[in-house]
Design an enzyme around this catalytic site. Structure first.
Site, mmCIF file in Angstrom:
data_model
loop_
_atom_site.group_PDB
_atom_site.id
_atom_site.type_symbol
_atom_site.label_atom_id
_atom_site.label_comp_id
_atom_site.label_asym_id
_atom_site.label_seq_id
_atom_site.Cartn_x
_atom_site.Cartn_y
_atom_site.Cartn_z
ATOM 1 N N THR A 14 0.820 -1.216 0.000
ATOM 2 C CA THR A 14 0.000 0.000 0.000
ATOM 3 C C THR A 14 0.848 1.257 0.000
ATOM 4 O OG1 THR A 14 -1.855 -1.041 1.101
ATOM 5 C CG2 THR A 14 -1.649 1.318 1.417
ATOM 6 N N ASP A 53 1.780 -6.293 -4.297
ATOM 7 C CA ASP A 53 0.935 -6.302 -3.103
ATOM 8 C C ASP A 53 1.440 -7.490 -2.277
ATOM 9 O OD1 ASP A 53 -2.259 -5.407 -2.343
ATOM 10 O OD2 ASP A 53 -1.433 -7.210 -1.410
ATOM 11 N N THR A 85 1.552 -4.452 4.180
ATOM 12 C CA THR A 85 1.374 -4.816 5.590
ATOM 13 C C THR A 85 0.742 -6.203 5.764
ATOM 14 O OG1 THR A 85 -0.814 -3.778 5.684
ATOM 15 C CG2 THR A 85 1.082 -2.409 6.283
ATOM 16 N N ASP A 86 -0.002 -6.682 4.752
ATOM 17 C CA ASP A 86 -0.801 -7.891 4.971
ATOM 18 C C ASP A 86 0.026 -9.124 5.325
ATOM 19 O OD1 ASP A 86 -3.084 -6.449 4.579
ATOM 20 O OD2 ASP A 86 -3.346 -7.022 2.483
ATOM 21 N N LYS A 156 -0.017 -8.537 12.458
ATOM 22 C CA LYS A 156 -0.975 -7.528 11.996
ATOM 23 C C LYS A 156 -2.309 -7.820 12.667
ATOM 24 C CE LYS A 156 -2.971 -5.065 8.126
ATOM 25 N NZ LYS A 156 -3.242 -4.937 6.699
ATOM 26 N N TYR A 276 -3.853 -29.101 30.955
ATOM 27 C CA TYR A 276 -5.161 -29.767 30.897
ATOM 28 C C TYR A 276 -5.045 -31.141 30.240
ATOM 29 C CZ TYR A 276 -7.301 -25.260 31.967
ATOM 30 O OH TYR A 276 -7.662 -24.083 32.567
#
Ligand code: ASP
Length: 330
Positions: A14, A53, A85-86, A156, A276
């Site tokens: 971006t 991207d 950023t993704d 993120k 557990y």
């Protein structure tokens, strides 16, 4: 005093995006990013290595990025990588394993809004990344919204807000405060030779459990040439065993030589399979605890370990070893 020599490796995202008929696409070069940033008190060299991207950044691109960092590591005081950023947390985590003992600060950054949009967060994030590259000790970091995090601990957590990243289970390394760039947590840097090793195995799965998950799907993955699995289990690492016995399926996979790592669906704090019964059953079957690692770190660590030819026993030992600060071990 001579200005610090910094390198900007631009990869798209971006931060470098422009409007097109098909939606936002990376279009600005690294040089354009720098021009729009205005003056910086460093001697910055720019290299465009990708224009993607980050949803399109995959293991092939990780190799390109790792090789570029390795190639230029001795020529600069610090390296900034602009990135979408993704998937930035995955790339930063993988660089931790591909570039062990990195001898220069490497700072990943990006933005939520393109740099060519007024009031974008890009200028602040880039300035922060350059400041970090000029001041921090060698390591892989992620700079975002006035915070510097360790790359292998960042996640993120928001899709649009400026505070999109968090440092999970360890405090940020540095932040911008009213005192300026403030380093809060230094990690000792060991002067060992940096090794580039991009050998990874991508035949892995990252699975999130949900009530009703059918363990036969785990067997189906094995049939389709899966070499390792990370399971995001419940809470401290619990796995269903009534009716749908996931723990037993995990055991079958492990006996077939497929390591299964258990992390938690909870973003924060550790997994602990010993607490557990629903965790212990998986542990008895041979599940490997990811402790307090992020899922991004766990899956990239698994890919890298398998790429080195590690078998189940070696992967188990590898996950009980802190390679570069990605895990807290007792
Ligand atoms: N889709 C963009 C990318 O990851 C999002 C961003 O950079 O913020 O490249």
């Amino acid at each position: 005093m001579a200005q610090k020599k910094l390198l900007l490796l631009s990869t798209g995202g971006t931060i470098a995006s422009v409007v097109s008929d098909e939606g936002l696409v990376p279009g600005e070069t690294g040089e354009q990013l720098l021009q729009m940033l205005g003056s910086v008190p460093y001697d910055v060299t720019v290299k465009d290595i990708l224009q993607l991207d980050s949803s399109n950044i995959q293991p092939e691109e990780w190799k390109t990025i790792a090789e570029a960092i390795y190639r230029y590591r001795n020529d600069f005081d610090g390296i900034v990588v602009s990135h979408g950023t993704d998937t930035m947390a995955y790339t930063a985590s993988m660089m931790t394993f591909m570039l062990q003992n990195i001898n220069v600060p490497v700072i990943f950054t990006g933005s939520q809004v393109p740099i060519n949009v007024i009031l974008s967060d890009a200028p602040d994030n880039l300035q922060l990344a350059f400041a970090a590259a000029a001041q921090l000790s060698p390591d892989i970091y992620l700079a975002f919204n006035r915070k510097i995090m360790r790359g292998c601990r960042s996640v993120k957590v928001r899709t649009t807000a400026f505070n999109a990243f968090e440092s999970v289970n360890v405090p940020p390394v540095a932040a911008v405060t009213s005192d300026g760039f403030t380093i809060m947590n230094r990690r000792p840097h060991h002067q060992q030779e940096c090794v580039l090793n991009t050998q990874i195995d991508t035949n892995v799965f990252l699975v999130k459990l949900f009530p009703g998950f059918d363990p036969r799907f785990l067997q189906a993955m094995a049939k389709h040439d899966c070499h390792g699995i990370v399971i995001e289990a419940y809470g401290l690492g619990g796995m269903t065993y009534i009716r749908r016995n996931i723990a037993a399926a995990v055991g079958q996979l492990i006996r077939r030589g497929i390591p299964v790592v258990a992390t938690s669906q909870c973003l924060y704090e550790r997994s602990d399979l010993t607490k557990y019964e629903v965790g212990r059953q998986a542990l008895v079957e041979g599940a490997i605890s990811a402790h307090d690692m992020t899922s991004e770190s766990a899956i990239t660590k698994l890919m890298w370990g398998l790429g080195q030819g590690m078998d189940v026993a070696a992967i188990t030992k590898f996950f009980e070893t802190d390679i570069a600060g990605e895990v807290t071990l007792n």
